[in-house]
Enzyme design. Structure first.
Site, PDB file in Angstrom:
ATOM      1  CG  ASP A 106      -1.851  -1.129   1.305  1.00 49.97           C
ATOM      2  OD1 ASP A 106      -2.171  -1.677   0.238  1.00 49.97           O
ATOM      3  OD2 ASP A 106      -2.277  -1.475   2.425  1.00 49.97           O
TER       4      ASP A 106
HETATM    5  N1  URA Z   1      -1.224  -6.001   3.767  1.00 49.14           N
HETATM    6  C1  URA Z   1      -1.729  -4.752   3.828  1.00 49.14           C
HETATM    7  O1  URA Z   1      -2.753  -4.505   4.424  1.00 49.14           O
HETATM    8  N2  URA Z   1      -1.031  -3.771   3.190  1.00 49.14           N
HETATM    9  C2  URA Z   1       0.126  -3.988   2.538  1.00 49.14           C
HETATM   10  O2  URA Z   1       0.716  -3.045   1.995  1.00 49.14           O
HETATM   11  C3  URA Z   1       0.625  -5.300   2.505  1.00 49.14           C
HETATM   12  C4  URA Z   1      -0.068  -6.287   3.129  1.00 49.14           C
END
Ligand code: URA
Length: 257
Positions: A106
């Site tokens: 993310d």
């Molecule tokens: N899980 C999440 O919620 N975000 C990420 O960036 C990676 C795994």
């Protein structure tokens, strides 16, 4: 016969620096082609037949695929292009075409991200059922209880058809020691909630926002997330946020086993 390519592209593709960095090497007379100092970045070289030497070292032809390890900083998206945000590609010291991030972190997640142009390998690492272990350092708001650790380890309902696959969760820190009561008088770091827990969570799948959804499902929302390993790759302690380096030959081999 390999196709002739521009000298600056040849050097950049061989991992010797960005296009602008290798142009500087050429300007400074550090590059020789067939024993003659090269003056122009646009000089065409034939990777099969021309000998290119940079600062006394022979530069091999471009490898079939390249692999980079990025310590992704927060604030950029895991995409090759984006209209609004910086992308992870801005941190990769190569202008080779076809590079892409393997999977997604993310925008606000930090840590290990593999960047390559090896589509087969990416498929192997990401295909459902073949998902490799991914370990995250997770800081959550609130106290994570032993019961909730067990829930995470067995699988939780994150609103999909099936519960998440069994995971591994280990508390590594927090606003109190272990899972005991908050310690009176303990100095809090700035911007941290009064009660928080830090854990290492290892998952095998790669569902959208999976870690955040798993932690929300047990009532402790994520306030910081960083990937520390993926399969055999571990985020090196000395790779700072925003730094990106080519994988070593051993790391590449370990990924392909
Ligand atoms: N899980 C999440 O919620 N975000 C990420 O960036 C990676 C795994």
């Amino acid at each position: 016969m390999a196709k002739a390519v521009r000298l600056d592209k040849f050097l950049a593709d061989a991992g010797k620096g960005t296009r602008s960095e290798v142009k500087k090497f050429i300007q400074k007379g550090q590059v020789q082609v067939n024993g003659v100092p090269a003056k122009k970045p646009e000089l065409k070289v034939d990777p099969d037949n021309d000998m290119v030497v940079l600062s006394g070292e022979t530069v091999g032809a471009a490898p079939e695929f390249v692999y980079y390890l990025l310590n992704k900083p927060a604030g950029c998206v895991s995409a090759t292009e984006d209209r609004n945000d910086r992308t992870v590609m801005e941190y990769v010291p190569s202008e080779r075409k076809g590079l892409f991030p393997v999977g997604r972190l993310d925008k606000d997640t930090e840590g290990l991200l593999l960047i390559t142009d090896d589509g087969m390998l990416a498929h192997e690492l990401l295909a459902p059922g073949k998902h490799v272990d991914k370990t995250y350092f997770v800081r959550v708001e609130g106290r994570l209880t032993v019961e909730n650790i067990e829930k995470l380890e067995k699988g939780v309902d994150i609103g999909e058809d099936k519960r998440t696959m069994p995971a591994k969760a280990e508390i590594v820190g927090g606003s109190w020691e272990g899972v005991g009561e908050p310690q009176p008088g303990r100095v809090r770091r700035e911007n941290l909630p009064e009660v928080y827990t830090e854990l290492l969570l290892t998952i095998h799948e790669g569902k959208f926002h999976q870690v955040k959804r798993m932690m929300a499902a047990v009532g402790t929302p994520v306030i910081y997330l960083k990937r520390v390993s993926m399969g055999p790759l571990t985020l090196p302690d000395d790779l700072k946020k925003g730094e990106c380096r080519p994988l070593t030959a051993e790391e590449i081999m370990s990924l392909k086993q």
